[in-house]
Design an enzyme around this catalytic site. Structure first.
Site, PDB file in Angstrom:
ATOM      1  N   THR A 139       0.828  -1.128  -0.001  1.00 60.17           N
ATOM      2  CA  THR A 139       0.062  -0.130   0.058  1.00 60.17           C
ATOM      3  C   THR A 139       0.841   1.087  -0.093  1.00 60.17           C
ATOM      4  O   THR A 139       1.910   1.313   0.455  1.00 60.17           O
ATOM      5  CB  THR A 139      -0.853  -0.022   1.393  1.00 60.17           C
ATOM      6  OG1 THR A 139      -1.580   1.380   1.433  1.00 60.17           O
ATOM      7  CG2 THR A 139      -0.039  -0.357   2.595  1.00 60.17           C
ATOM      8  N   ASP A 140       0.281   2.463  -0.367  1.00 60.00           N
ATOM      9  CA  ASP A 140       0.903   3.827  -0.571  1.00 60.00           C
ATOM     10  C   ASP A 140       0.953   4.220   0.986  1.00 60.00           C
ATOM     11  O   ASP A 140       1.687   4.978   1.519  1.00 60.00           O
ATOM     12  CB  ASP A 140       0.243   4.508  -1.571  1.00 60.00           C
ATOM     13  CG  ASP A 140      -1.139   5.038  -0.982  1.00 60.00           C
ATOM     14  OD1 ASP A 140      -1.759   4.232  -0.189  1.00 60.00           O
ATOM     15  OD2 ASP A 140      -1.829   5.802  -1.774  1.00 60.00           O
ATOM     16  N   GLU A 141      -0.025   3.476   1.757  1.00 62.25           N
ATOM     17  CA  GLU A 141       0.166   4.062   3.462  1.00 62.25           C
ATOM     18  C   GLU A 141       1.557   3.713   4.177  1.00 62.25           C
ATOM     19  O   GLU A 141       1.579   4.360   5.270  1.00 62.25           O
ATOM     20  CB  GLU A 141      -0.975   3.355   4.154  1.00 62.25           C
ATOM     21  CG  GLU A 141      -2.258   3.640   3.584  1.00 62.25           C
ATOM     22  CD  GLU A 141      -3.266   3.400   4.369  1.00 62.25           C
ATOM     23  OE1 GLU A 141      -3.221   3.213   5.706  1.00 62.25           O
ATOM     24  OE2 GLU A 141      -4.636   3.358   3.897  1.00 62.25           O
ATOM     25  N   TYR A 164      -1.707  -0.739  10.848  1.00 59.13           N
ATOM     26  CA  TYR A 164      -2.031  -1.366   9.579  1.00 59.13           C
ATOM     27  C   TYR A 164      -0.746  -0.965   8.810  1.00 59.13           C
ATOM     28  O   TYR A 164       0.017  -1.870   8.307  1.00 59.13           O
ATOM     29  CB  TYR A 164      -3.354  -0.963   8.975  1.00 59.13           C
ATOM     30  CG  TYR A 164      -3.238  -1.184   7.547  1.00 59.13           C
ATOM     31  CD1 TYR A 164      -3.176  -2.609   6.853  1.00 59.13           C
ATOM     32  CD2 TYR A 164      -3.108  -0.129   6.391  1.00 59.13           C
ATOM     33  CE1 TYR A 164      -3.225  -3.007   5.779  1.00 59.13           C
ATOM     34  CE2 TYR A 164      -3.139  -0.530   5.047  1.00 59.13           C
ATOM     35  CZ  TYR A 164      -3.225  -1.900   4.572  1.00 59.13           C
ATOM     36  OH  TYR A 164      -3.292  -1.831   3.162  1.00 59.13           O
ATOM     37  N   LYS A 168       2.256  -3.507   7.254  1.00 57.87           N
ATOM     38  CA  LYS A 168       2.391  -3.405   5.794  1.00 57.87           C
ATOM     39  C   LYS A 168       3.812  -3.214   5.462  1.00 57.87           C
ATOM     40  O   LYS A 168       4.736  -3.863   4.574  1.00 57.87           O
ATOM     41  CB  LYS A 168       1.479  -2.771   5.004  1.00 57.87           C
ATOM     42  CG  LYS A 168       0.085  -3.261   4.766  1.00 57.87           C
ATOM     43  CD  LYS A 168       0.098  -4.636   4.516  1.00 57.87           C
ATOM     44  CE  LYS A 168       0.043  -4.619   2.792  1.00 57.87           C
ATOM     45  NZ  LYS A 168      -0.063  -6.237   2.420  1.00 57.87           N
TER      46      LYS A 168
HETATM   47  P1  NAD Z   1      -9.521  -7.699   1.957  1.00 57.46           P
HETATM   48  O1  NAD Z   1      -9.408  -7.499   3.389  1.00 57.46           O
HETATM   49  O2  NAD Z   1     -10.870  -7.252   1.259  1.00 57.46           O
HETATM   50  O3  NAD Z   1      -9.186  -9.270   1.850  1.00 57.46           O
HETATM   51  C1  NAD Z   1      -8.018  -9.901   2.509  1.00 57.46           C
HETATM   52  C2  NAD Z   1      -8.370 -11.106   2.386  1.00 57.46           C
HETATM   53  O4  NAD Z   1      -7.166 -12.069   3.057  1.00 57.46           O
HETATM   54  C3  NAD Z   1      -9.570 -11.828   2.807  1.00 57.46           C
HETATM   55  O5  NAD Z   1     -10.141 -12.814   1.797  1.00 57.46           O
HETATM   56  C4  NAD Z   1      -9.076 -12.730   3.935  1.00 57.46           C
HETATM   57  O6  NAD Z   1     -10.127 -13.886   4.228  1.00 57.46           O
HETATM   58  C5  NAD Z   1      -7.753 -13.065   3.836  1.00 57.46           C
HETATM   59  N1  NAD Z   1      -6.867 -13.332   4.925  1.00 57.46           N
HETATM   60  C6  NAD Z   1      -6.632 -12.323   5.812  1.00 57.46           C
HETATM   61  N2  NAD Z   1      -5.985 -13.018   6.924  1.00 57.46           N
HETATM   62  C7  NAD Z   1      -5.544 -14.357   6.468  1.00 57.46           C
HETATM   63  C8  NAD Z   1      -4.695 -15.349   6.792  1.00 57.46           C
HETATM   64  N3  NAD Z   1      -4.104 -15.129   8.099  1.00 57.46           N
HETATM   65  N4  NAD Z   1      -4.331 -16.160   6.101  1.00 57.46           N
HETATM   66  C9  NAD Z   1      -4.987 -16.393   4.777  1.00 57.46           C
HETATM   67  N5  NAD Z   1      -6.068 -15.594   4.428  1.00 57.46           N
HETATM   68  C10 NAD Z   1      -6.108 -14.373   5.185  1.00 57.46           C
HETATM   69  O7  NAD Z   1      -8.136  -6.984   1.478  1.00 57.46           O
HETATM   70  P2  NAD Z   1      -8.209  -6.097   0.190  1.00 57.46           P
HETATM   71  O8  NAD Z   1      -8.595  -4.861   0.266  1.00 57.46           O
HETATM   72  O9  NAD Z   1      -8.288  -7.147  -0.840  1.00 57.46           O
HETATM   73  O10 NAD Z   1      -6.407  -6.097  -0.029  1.00 57.46           O
HETATM   74  C11 NAD Z   1      -5.542  -7.099  -0.405  1.00 57.46           C
HETATM   75  C12 NAD Z   1      -4.167  -6.614  -0.269  1.00 57.46           C
HETATM   76  O11 NAD Z   1      -4.067  -5.423  -1.076  1.00 57.46           O
HETATM   77  C13 NAD Z   1      -3.858  -6.213   0.981  1.00 57.46           C
HETATM   78  O12 NAD Z   1      -2.409  -6.757   1.355  1.00 57.46           O
HETATM   79  C14 NAD Z   1      -3.761  -4.831   1.237  1.00 57.46           C
HETATM   80  O13 NAD Z   1      -2.700  -4.332   2.344  1.00 57.46           O
HETATM   81  C15 NAD Z   1      -3.360  -4.463  -0.174  1.00 57.46           C
HETATM   82  N6  NAD Z   1      -3.801  -2.921  -0.511  1.00 57.46           N
HETATM   83  C16 NAD Z   1      -5.148  -2.706  -0.493  1.00 57.46           C
HETATM   84  C17 NAD Z   1      -5.829  -1.507  -1.033  1.00 57.46           C
HETATM   85  C18 NAD Z   1      -7.258  -1.230  -0.812  1.00 57.46           C
HETATM   86  O14 NAD Z   1      -7.702  -0.139  -1.001  1.00 57.46           O
HETATM   87  N7  NAD Z   1      -8.227  -1.957  -0.519  1.00 57.46           N
HETATM   88  C19 NAD Z   1      -4.704  -0.487  -1.365  1.00 57.46           C
HETATM   89  C20 NAD Z   1      -3.384  -0.835  -1.476  1.00 57.46           C
HETATM   90  C21 NAD Z   1      -2.993  -2.014  -0.871  1.00 57.46           C
HETATM   91  O1  TDX Z   2     -16.732   5.700   7.618  1.00 54.36           O
HETATM   92  C1  TDX Z   2     -15.531   6.296   7.404  1.00 54.36           C
HETATM   93  N1  TDX Z   2     -15.618   7.449   7.229  1.00 54.36           N
HETATM   94  C2  TDX Z   2     -14.551   8.323   6.734  1.00 54.36           C
HETATM   95  O2  TDX Z   2     -14.368   9.442   6.657  1.00 54.36           O
HETATM   96  C3  TDX Z   2     -14.566   5.509   6.762  1.00 54.36           C
HETATM   97  C4  TDX Z   2     -14.611   4.088   6.740  1.00 54.36           C
HETATM   98  C5  TDX Z   2     -13.280   5.982   6.284  1.00 54.36           C
HETATM   99  N2  TDX Z   2     -13.428   7.479   6.359  1.00 54.36           N
HETATM  100  C6  TDX Z   2     -12.366   8.175   5.809  1.00 54.36           C
HETATM  101  C7  TDX Z   2     -10.826   7.845   6.123  1.00 54.36           C
HETATM  102  C8  TDX Z   2     -10.003   7.806   5.092  1.00 54.36           C
HETATM  103  O3  TDX Z   2      -9.560   9.203   4.884  1.00 54.36           O
HETATM  104  O4  TDX Z   2     -12.244   7.825   4.308  1.00 54.36           O
HETATM  105  C9  TDX Z   2     -10.845   7.718   3.834  1.00 54.36           C
HETATM  106  C10 TDX Z   2     -10.732   6.260   3.284  1.00 54.36           C
HETATM  107  O5  TDX Z   2     -11.141   5.378   4.386  1.00 54.36           O
HETATM  108  P1  TDX Z   2     -10.697   3.519   4.098  1.00 54.36           P
HETATM  109  O6  TDX Z   2     -11.941   3.423   3.051  1.00 54.36           O
HETATM  110  O7  TDX Z   2     -11.003   3.214   5.573  1.00 54.36           O
HETATM  111  O8  TDX Z   2      -9.510   3.619   3.583  1.00 54.36           O
HETATM  112  P2  TDX Z   2      -8.005   4.093   3.970  1.00 54.36           P
HETATM  113  O9  TDX Z   2      -8.190   4.240   5.361  1.00 54.36           O
HETATM  114  O10 TDX Z   2      -7.615   5.271   3.155  1.00 54.36           O
HETATM  115  O11 TDX Z   2      -7.038   2.904   3.753  1.00 54.36           O
HETATM  116  C11 TDX Z   2      -7.568   2.139   2.393  1.00 54.36           C
HETATM  117  O12 TDX Z   2      -6.494   2.512   1.304  1.00 54.36           O
HETATM  118  C12 TDX Z   2      -5.268   1.766   1.492  1.00 54.36           C
HETATM  119  C13 TDX Z   2      -7.518   0.613   2.530  1.00 54.36           C
HETATM  120  O13 TDX Z   2      -8.516   0.234   3.435  1.00 54.36           O
HETATM  121  C14 TDX Z   2      -6.040  -0.118   2.863  1.00 54.36           C
HETATM  122  O14 TDX Z   2      -6.207  -1.417   2.923  1.00 54.36           O
HETATM  123  C15 TDX Z   2      -5.213   0.523   1.827  1.00 54.36           C
HETATM  124  O15 TDX Z   2      -3.864  -0.035   1.865  1.00 54.36           O
END
Ligand code: NAD
Ligand code: TDX
Length: 357
Positions: A139-141, A164, A168
């Protein structure tokens, strides 16, 4: 091991976390696109993982689902023995920042220990000079927060600020350390906020759509001026396909569509889209926007410079944000069964604890 291979030809692929949001979208692209490649997904089916996310590929001949934990070294080792993986695409993680504030150790266990477990299995299995690759999704975080100006690049120093992001960052360091110390052939991508079908409604976009649909309070943290950089998940899947096959071993790629919005602007756009899709009077859902206590340590702004993945690999996002958001709203409204299944008792308890509503 060969650490200078420019191209990789995946044959037998372990996809961790394939039942989650991004993993499921990736599999829905890859499994039909590469019928001669075998995909095995290992997923613990936590609250975030659902079998119905992979239902579209479940019956494919080149797809196998295994329920299990990436931190279970015996299971992971057995899967490497049985399937002789050439490739790992590692999505599995605890992924929600708010949950990491409540329960940081779960994030350390899965994101750090789980990643280390996979790396050990790959290092043990990949002892010859074969064509192997470990692709780590991050992630960019990990870079922390930006002020009003500037962007993250591949050279930005790590400065994670939530449990988190720190977990990561730890996993990214481990992947690079295995590359450096053992010559493990890896690629790594750090991606901006994803949106699209199959995202758990704990995350902002599906949460807003769901609560606008149900005419419930729509929580905006702080003053809503925090900025995120939004990428459609199907564009992310295409970028990963590209990086996996053509990315340079040992290289990092930042992936984003370079589209920034304040949270408040995004929430207002989504509420208006839901009203329009349901033929409700304009402003119906906006009335439910509620400013709530800010997230502790809330990062102000993320913005990614994706020029490397564009210039080196010719990847381009297909969705612009208005079209992507419209498609996304439509998808959630067209999938009431999915929403019903995912908003179970555990979800209600989470929402109650988080928002008190
Ligand atoms: P998600 O939470 O939707 O899915 C995570 C999956 O991993 C689930 O299916 C869960 O059951 C599985 N999991 C969790 N713990 C596990 C374990 N111990 N063993 C096996 N499986 C397990 O997450 P996502 O949003 O699909 O994110 C996927 C990846 O991308 C993550 O590594 C996250 O850090 C990264 N990422 C997400 C975002 C975003 O915006 N969602 C952005 C940048 C990077
Ligand atoms: O109820 C809410 N109200 C609100 O204002 C929630 C859930 C979030 N927010 C804000 C927090 C953030 O500034 O919205 C923005 C987006 O929040 P999230 O959807 O929780 O995402 P963020 O915290 O930015 O992280 C996401 O992007 C990077 C993913 O969850 C991560 O897995 C990924 O790495």
């Amino acid at each position: 091991m060969n650490s200078s291979t420019p191209e990789h030809h995946p044959t037998r692929v372990l996809v961790t976390g394939g039942a989650g949001f991004i993993g499921a979208n990736f599999l829905q692209h890859m499994v039909p696109a590469y019928p001669d490649v075998a995909f095995v997904t290992l997923d613990a089916l936590t609250y975030a993982g659902h079998r119905r996310n992979i239902a579209p590929v479940a019956e494919a001949d080149n797809f196998t689902f295994v329920e299990g934990d990436i931190a279970d070294a015996a299971l992971v080792g057995r899967l490497f023995d049985e399937h002789a993986f050439t490739t790992v695409v590692h999505f599995a993680a605890e992924s929600h920042v708010d949950r990491s504030i409540q329960d940081p150790l779960a994030f350390v266990r899965t994101n750090v220990v789980g990643t280390a477990t996979l790396l050990e299995a790959a290092r043990t299995a990949w002892r010859d000079d074969g064509d192997y690759r470990f692709h780590h999704i991050s992630t960019d975080e990990v870079f922390g927060e930006l002020g009003a100006e500037g962007t993250f690049t591949e050279a930005t120093p790590y400065a994670p600020r939530s449990p988190y992001a720190a977990s990561k960052a730890g996993s990214d360091h481990l992947v690079r350390a295995y590359g450096h110390t053992y010559g493990l052939p890896f690629t790594l991508s750090n991606t901006s906020n994803n949106y699209g079908p199959y995202q758990h409604p704990e995350k902002l976009i599906p949460l807003v759509i769901l609560r606008a649909l149900r005419e419930q309070p729509i929580p905006v943290y702080g003053d809503g001026q925090n900025v995120r950089d939004w990428l459609h998940v199907q564009d992310h899947a295409l970028a990963l396909d590209c990086i996996l096959r053509h990315g340079r071993t040992g290289q990092t790629y930042l992936v984003s569509a370079e589209v920034e919005r304040t949270n408040l602007h995004l929430v207002e756009t989504l509420t208006d889209l839901v009203d329009a899709a349901l033929d409700r009077p304009a402003g119906t859902a906006r009335q439910h926007i509620t400013f709530v206590t800010d997230r502790p340590g809330h990062d102000f702004r993320y913005a990614v410079d994706a020029s490397r993945v564009r210039d080196e690999l010719s990847w381009r996002p297909q969705y612009d944000l208005p079209a992507g958001l419209e498609q996304t709203v439509r998808w959630y409204l067209d999938h009431p069964d999915w929403l019903e299944a995912i908003t179970d008792e555990d979800y209600a308890a989470y929402i109650d604890a988080q928002y008190g509503t």
